[in-house]
Design an enzyme around this catalytic site. Sequence first.
Site, short mmCIF file in Angstrom:
data_model
loop_
_atom_site.label_atom_id
_atom_site.label_comp_id
_atom_site.label_asym_id
_atom_site.label_seq_id
_atom_site.Cartn_x
_atom_site.Cartn_y
_atom_site.Cartn_z
N THR A 167 0.86 -1.19 0.00
CA THR A 167 0.00 0.00 0.00
C THR A 167 0.90 1.24 0.00
O THR A 167 2.03 1.20 0.47
CB THR A 167 -0.95 0.05 1.21
OG1 THR A 167 -0.18 0.24 2.40
CG2 THR A 167 -1.80 -1.20 1.33
N GLY A 168 0.35 2.32 -0.56
CA GLY A 168 1.20 3.51 -0.73
C GLY A 168 2.21 3.28 -1.83
O GLY A 168 3.22 4.00 -1.93
N GLY A 170 2.22 3.98 -4.80
CA GLY A 170 2.28 4.98 -5.86
C GLY A 170 3.33 6.06 -5.66
O GLY A 170 3.52 6.90 -6.55
N GLY A 198 7.10 7.53 -3.31
CA GLY A 198 8.13 7.49 -2.26
C GLY A 198 8.60 6.10 -1.86
O GLY A 198 9.07 5.31 -2.70
N VAL A 220 -7.06 2.86 2.46
CA VAL A 220 -6.67 1.95 3.54
C VAL A 220 -7.45 2.15 4.84
O VAL A 220 -7.49 1.26 5.68
CB VAL A 220 -5.15 2.00 3.84
CG1 VAL A 220 -4.33 1.50 2.67
CG2 VAL A 220 -4.71 3.37 4.33
N SER A 273 7.81 4.91 12.24
CA SER A 273 8.69 6.06 12.03
C SER A 273 9.52 6.23 13.29
O SER A 273 9.05 5.94 14.39
CB SER A 273 7.86 7.32 11.80
OG SER A 273 8.71 8.46 11.89
N TYR A 299 0.78 12.26 14.20
CA TYR A 299 1.60 11.34 13.42
C TYR A 299 2.45 10.44 14.33
O TYR A 299 2.51 9.21 14.14
CB TYR A 299 2.49 12.16 12.49
CG TYR A 299 3.37 11.36 11.56
CD1 TYR A 299 2.86 10.83 10.38
CD2 TYR A 299 4.71 11.14 11.85
CE1 TYR A 299 3.66 10.11 9.51
CE2 TYR A 299 5.52 10.43 10.99
CZ TYR A 299 5.00 9.92 9.81
OH TYR A 299 5.80 9.20 8.95
N LYS A 339 2.26 6.36 14.69
CA LYS A 339 3.40 5.50 14.37
C LYS A 339 3.84 4.66 15.58
O LYS A 339 4.31 3.53 15.43
CB LYS A 339 4.55 6.34 13.83
CG LYS A 339 4.25 6.96 12.46
CD LYS A 339 3.95 5.90 11.41
CE LYS A 339 3.85 6.47 10.01
NZ LYS A 339 3.57 5.44 9.00
N ILE A 364 13.58 10.59 5.11
CA ILE A 364 13.83 10.01 3.79
C ILE A 364 13.34 11.01 2.74
O ILE A 364 12.27 11.61 2.92
CB ILE A 364 13.06 8.67 3.64
CG1 ILE A 364 13.28 7.74 4.86
CG2 ILE A 364 13.43 7.96 2.33
CD1 ILE A 364 14.69 7.27 5.11
P1 NAD Z 1 4.50 9.66 0.15
O1 NAD Z 1 3.59 10.78 0.48
O2 NAD Z 1 5.54 9.83 -0.89
O3 NAD Z 1 3.64 8.35 -0.22
C1 NAD Z 1 2.51 7.96 0.50
C2 NAD Z 1 1.58 7.19 -0.43
O4 NAD Z 1 0.47 6.74 0.35
C3 NAD Z 1 1.01 8.04 -1.58
O5 NAD Z 1 1.15 7.36 -2.80
C4 NAD Z 1 -0.44 8.22 -1.20
O6 NAD Z 1 -1.32 8.33 -2.32
C5 NAD Z 1 -0.71 6.95 -0.40
N1 NAD Z 1 -1.85 7.12 0.50
C6 NAD Z 1 -2.09 8.17 1.33
N2 NAD Z 1 -3.24 8.00 1.98
C7 NAD Z 1 -3.76 6.82 1.54
C8 NAD Z 1 -4.95 6.11 1.83
N3 NAD Z 1 -5.85 6.59 2.71
N4 NAD Z 1 -5.18 4.92 1.21
C9 NAD Z 1 -4.28 4.45 0.32
N5 NAD Z 1 -3.15 5.07 0.00
C10 NAD Z 1 -2.89 6.26 0.60
O7 NAD Z 1 5.15 9.27 1.55
P2 NAD Z 1 6.47 8.42 1.91
O8 NAD Z 1 7.46 9.35 2.46
O9 NAD Z 1 6.83 7.48 0.83
O10 NAD Z 1 5.89 7.59 3.14
C11 NAD Z 1 5.60 6.20 3.08
C12 NAD Z 1 5.44 5.70 4.51
O11 NAD Z 1 6.66 5.88 5.20
C13 NAD Z 1 4.37 6.44 5.31
O12 NAD Z 1 3.71 5.54 6.16
C14 NAD Z 1 5.18 7.41 6.12
O13 NAD Z 1 4.53 7.78 7.30
C15 NAD Z 1 6.42 6.58 6.40
N6 NAD Z 1 7.59 7.36 6.77
C16 NAD Z 1 8.14 8.25 5.89
C17 NAD Z 1 9.26 8.97 6.29
C18 NAD Z 1 9.94 9.96 5.38
O14 NAD Z 1 10.88 10.61 5.83
N7 NAD Z 1 9.55 10.08 4.14
C19 NAD Z 1 9.79 8.79 7.56
C20 NAD Z 1 9.20 7.88 8.42
C21 NAD Z 1 8.10 7.17 8.01
#
Ligand code: NAD
Length: 256
Positions: free
Chosen positions: A15-16, A18, A20, A69, A150, A163, A167, A196
């Site tokens: 999931t997600g 699409g 990052g 989700v 996280s 958040y 987490k 990240i």
């Molecule tokens: P991102 O915003 O690039 O990607 C998140 C994806 O989740 C998107 O494609 C979005 O469309 C999808 N999404 C959002 N809400 C949704 C829903 N209700 N149902 C289905 N899909 C949904 O973010 P990222 O940085 O790639 O984060 C990915 C995961 O890693 C997240 O859980 C985030 O909390 C966690 N995270 C990220 C970081 C960071 O520094 N980027 C750090 C710690 C944790």
Amino acid sequence: MAAPLRLLSRLTVVTGGGSGIGRAVCQRFAAEGASVVVADVNEDSANETLQSLPRDYRGQKHSVVGVEVSSKESVERMVTTIQRGYFQPPSVCVSAAGITRDEFLLKMEEGDFDRVVQVNLKGTFLLTQAVSRALVASGSPKGSIITVGSIVGKVGNIGQVNYSASKAGVEGLTRTAAKELSRFGIRCNCVLPGFITTPMTEKVPEKVINMITSMIPLGRLGQPAEVADACAFLASDDSRYITGVSIEVTGGLFIG
Ligand code: NAD
């Protein structure tokens, strides 16, 4: 360096997927031979991920499923769709869908607290439950559930009371699921990214990023592929004796 082929003929859902971290996980799993279901609320970006996936191995079949989700009905429909399309449940799932709605505790609206918990924590619960139910019902001998927490769930972060709570919840959920699901051969582990480079962190002001970078022992933000490396390890049999743990992927931020 070529990826090892640890996930040949495994069916995986991310999931997600699409964007990052989720997108990088899809790419890494496909490079290791898995069939990948890219699941996201944003089907356009999920399709972009799909186009980027390698299909180098026999029987490898990737697809996209739209999912919200935080909705039980949507998550269950997704798992049913996958089972119809592949005649089996996914044996690896990664809950990478997540959102932020940052505000100081003193100003945060109830709706922003609820929404972040619904997507990040309840969404992880719904996916973990639906996939593990399907695996148990199918008699599958093994599964690997990977959640995305996280580092701020452990240490807190100004402006992220919603958040960081969501987490921290994901970690507790993962440890409990690991205890309950071990007897079915299902392992559950959590990755804890630090900071990240993804669209999520693009929203963070440059001043804050510079301050955080100065605190990271490895001296830089992480790349999505570096979180995907940890997920591929947890998905594969290389981690077969590991369950209920959290792996920090932070460049050393907040060690100790
Ligand atoms: P991102 O915003 O690039 O990607 C998140 C994806 O989740 C998107 O494609 C979005 O469309 C999808 N999404 C959002 N809400 C949704 C829903 N209700 N149902 C289905 N899909 C949904 O973010 P990222 O940085 O790639 O984060 C990915 C995961 O890693 C997240 O859980 C985030 O909390 C966690 N995270 C990220 C970081 C960071 O520094 N980027 C750090 C710690 C944790």
